[in-house]
Design a protein around this motif. Structure first.
Motif, PDB file in Angstrom:
ATOM      1  N   VAL A  27       0.845  -1.187   0.000  1.00  0.00           N
ATOM      2  CA  VAL A  27       0.000   0.000   0.000  1.00  0.00           C
ATOM      3  C   VAL A  27       0.887   1.246   0.000  1.00  0.00           C
ATOM      4  O   VAL A  27       1.613   1.491   0.970  1.00  0.00           O
ATOM      5  N   PRO A  28       0.864   2.047  -1.069  1.00  0.00           N
ATOM      6  CA  PRO A  28       1.641   3.291  -1.068  1.00  0.00           C
ATOM      7  C   PRO A  28       1.157   4.233   0.031  1.00  0.00           C
ATOM      8  O   PRO A  28      -0.032   4.254   0.376  1.00  0.00           O
ATOM      9  N   ALA A  38      -4.434   2.677  -4.884  1.00  0.00           N
ATOM     10  CA  ALA A  38      -3.254   2.070  -5.503  1.00  0.00           C
ATOM     11  C   ALA A  38      -2.772   0.835  -4.738  1.00  0.00           C
ATOM     12  O   ALA A  38      -1.679   0.340  -4.991  1.00  0.00           O
ATOM     13  N   ALA A  39      -3.586   0.335  -3.803  1.00  0.00           N
ATOM     14  CA  ALA A  39      -3.190  -0.826  -3.009  1.00  0.00           C
ATOM     15  C   ALA A  39      -3.158  -2.087  -3.873  1.00  0.00           C
ATOM     16  O   ALA A  39      -3.894  -2.216  -4.857  1.00  0.00           O
ATOM     17  N   TYR A  40      -2.290  -3.006  -3.474  1.00  0.00           N
ATOM     18  CA  TYR A  40      -2.149  -4.279  -4.192  1.00  0.00           C
ATOM     19  C   TYR A  40      -2.050  -5.396  -3.170  1.00  0.00           C
ATOM     20  O   TYR A  40      -1.256  -5.325  -2.225  1.00  0.00           O
ATOM     21  N   VAL A 159      -2.263  -1.909   5.914  1.00  0.00           N
ATOM     22  CA  VAL A 159      -2.980  -0.654   6.178  1.00  0.00           C
ATOM     23  C   VAL A 159      -2.680  -0.182   7.604  1.00  0.00           C
ATOM     24  O   VAL A 159      -2.459   1.015   7.846  1.00  0.00           O
ATOM     25  N   ALA A 160      -2.634  -1.120   8.536  1.00  0.00           N
ATOM     26  CA  ALA A 160      -2.308  -0.767   9.925  1.00  0.00           C
ATOM     27  C   ALA A 160      -0.932  -0.135  10.026  1.00  0.00           C
ATOM     28  O   ALA A 160      -0.734   0.859  10.739  1.00  0.00           O
ATOM     29  N   VAL A 161       0.036  -0.678   9.310  1.00  0.00           N
ATOM     30  CA  VAL A 161       1.393  -0.130   9.322  1.00  0.00           C
ATOM     31  C   VAL A 161       1.406   1.299   8.771  1.00  0.00           C
ATOM     32  O   VAL A 161       2.058   2.191   9.327  1.00  0.00           O
ATOM     33  N   ALA A 162       0.676   1.526   7.679  1.00  0.00           N
ATOM     34  CA  ALA A 162       0.637   2.863   7.079  1.00  0.00           C
ATOM     35  C   ALA A 162       0.070   3.886   8.051  1.00  0.00           C
ATOM     36  O   ALA A 162       0.610   4.987   8.206  1.00  0.00           O
ATOM     37  N   LEU A 163      -1.004   3.532   8.746  1.00  0.00           N
ATOM     38  CA  LEU A 163      -1.603   4.448   9.711  1.00  0.00           C
ATOM     39  C   LEU A 163      -0.733   4.603  10.949  1.00  0.00           C
ATOM     40  O   LEU A 163      -0.644   5.688  11.529  1.00  0.00           O
TER      41      LEU A 163
END
Length: 204
Positions: A27-28, A38-40, A159-163
């Motif tokens: 996830v960018p 843009a998630a993959y 997603v958790a890491v990005a947040l």
């Protein structure tokens, strides 16, 4: 500097050199937010039977994985999304070792470890990813963005890491102009050999 959150689900370290990637999500991170458009995320066919063990999600069964693409089919897309980027993960060294072992041609610019950053900033008591997300009251937001996924599956954890990265930078008063310092503070030790990212400098 381009940041990409990443998480892998594997067959387990007990497999040593034969550990297989079962699922991966990328996830960018744009303006400190996960770019879900843009998630993959994909399951990966390990091309062998994987016994069910406590650390493997019940959803990652042989029947499901046998229908997934093989790693060789997925690798070009991963390279396109990861090469030249900074990979962000919770205890990123574990994910990077497995990814580097299976896909040595993938060449990120560096690694950013939210676990290491949490330790250095003394945030939270228990520092597992789910505990840190609870600590910053982000669980509902992760569930909303990663709809259909659950904790300990690749998309939810990515997603958790990005947040979490955003929450940690706020807690430690980091800003865009200080991102190079954040990279230095939280980078996991790079691996040596072809395809291993070099230690990032302050303004990479």
């Amino acid at each position: 500097m381009e940041l990409v959150a990443i998480d892998l689900e594997g067959s387990g370290a007990h497999d040593r050199e034969n550990e297989a990637i079962l699922e991966i999500a990328v996830v960018p991170i744009v303006d400190w937010q996960p770019d879900m458009a843009a998630a993959y995320s994909t399951l990966i066919n390990p091309e062998r039977a994987i016994p069910q063990r406590p650390w493997i999600s019940p959803g990652l069964t042989d029947a499901v994985l046998s229908e997934a693409p093989k790693l060789v089919e997925v690798e070009p897309e991963l390279a396109r999304r990861l090469n030249g980027k900074y990979l962000v993960g919770h205890n990123i060294g574990v994910d990077w070792r497995l990814l580097h072992r299976r896909c040595p041609g993938i060449t990120p610019s560096g690694l950013i470890d939210t676990l290491r950053l949490a330790r250095q900033s003394n945030q939270g008591g228990k520092r597992s990813l789910t505990a840190m997300i609870d600590h910053f009251a982000l669980t509902k937001q992760v569930g909303r963005l990663a709809a259909g996924s659950v904790p300990h599956r690749a998309l939810w954890d990515t997603v958790a890491v990005a947040l979490l990265l955003r929450a940690l930078t706020r807690a430690t008063h980091c800003a865009d102009v200080q991102l190079g310092g954040l990279v230095q503070a939280s980078s996991a030790p790079p691996l040596k050999g072809r395809g291993a990212p070099s230690q990032p400098s302050l303004f990479d």
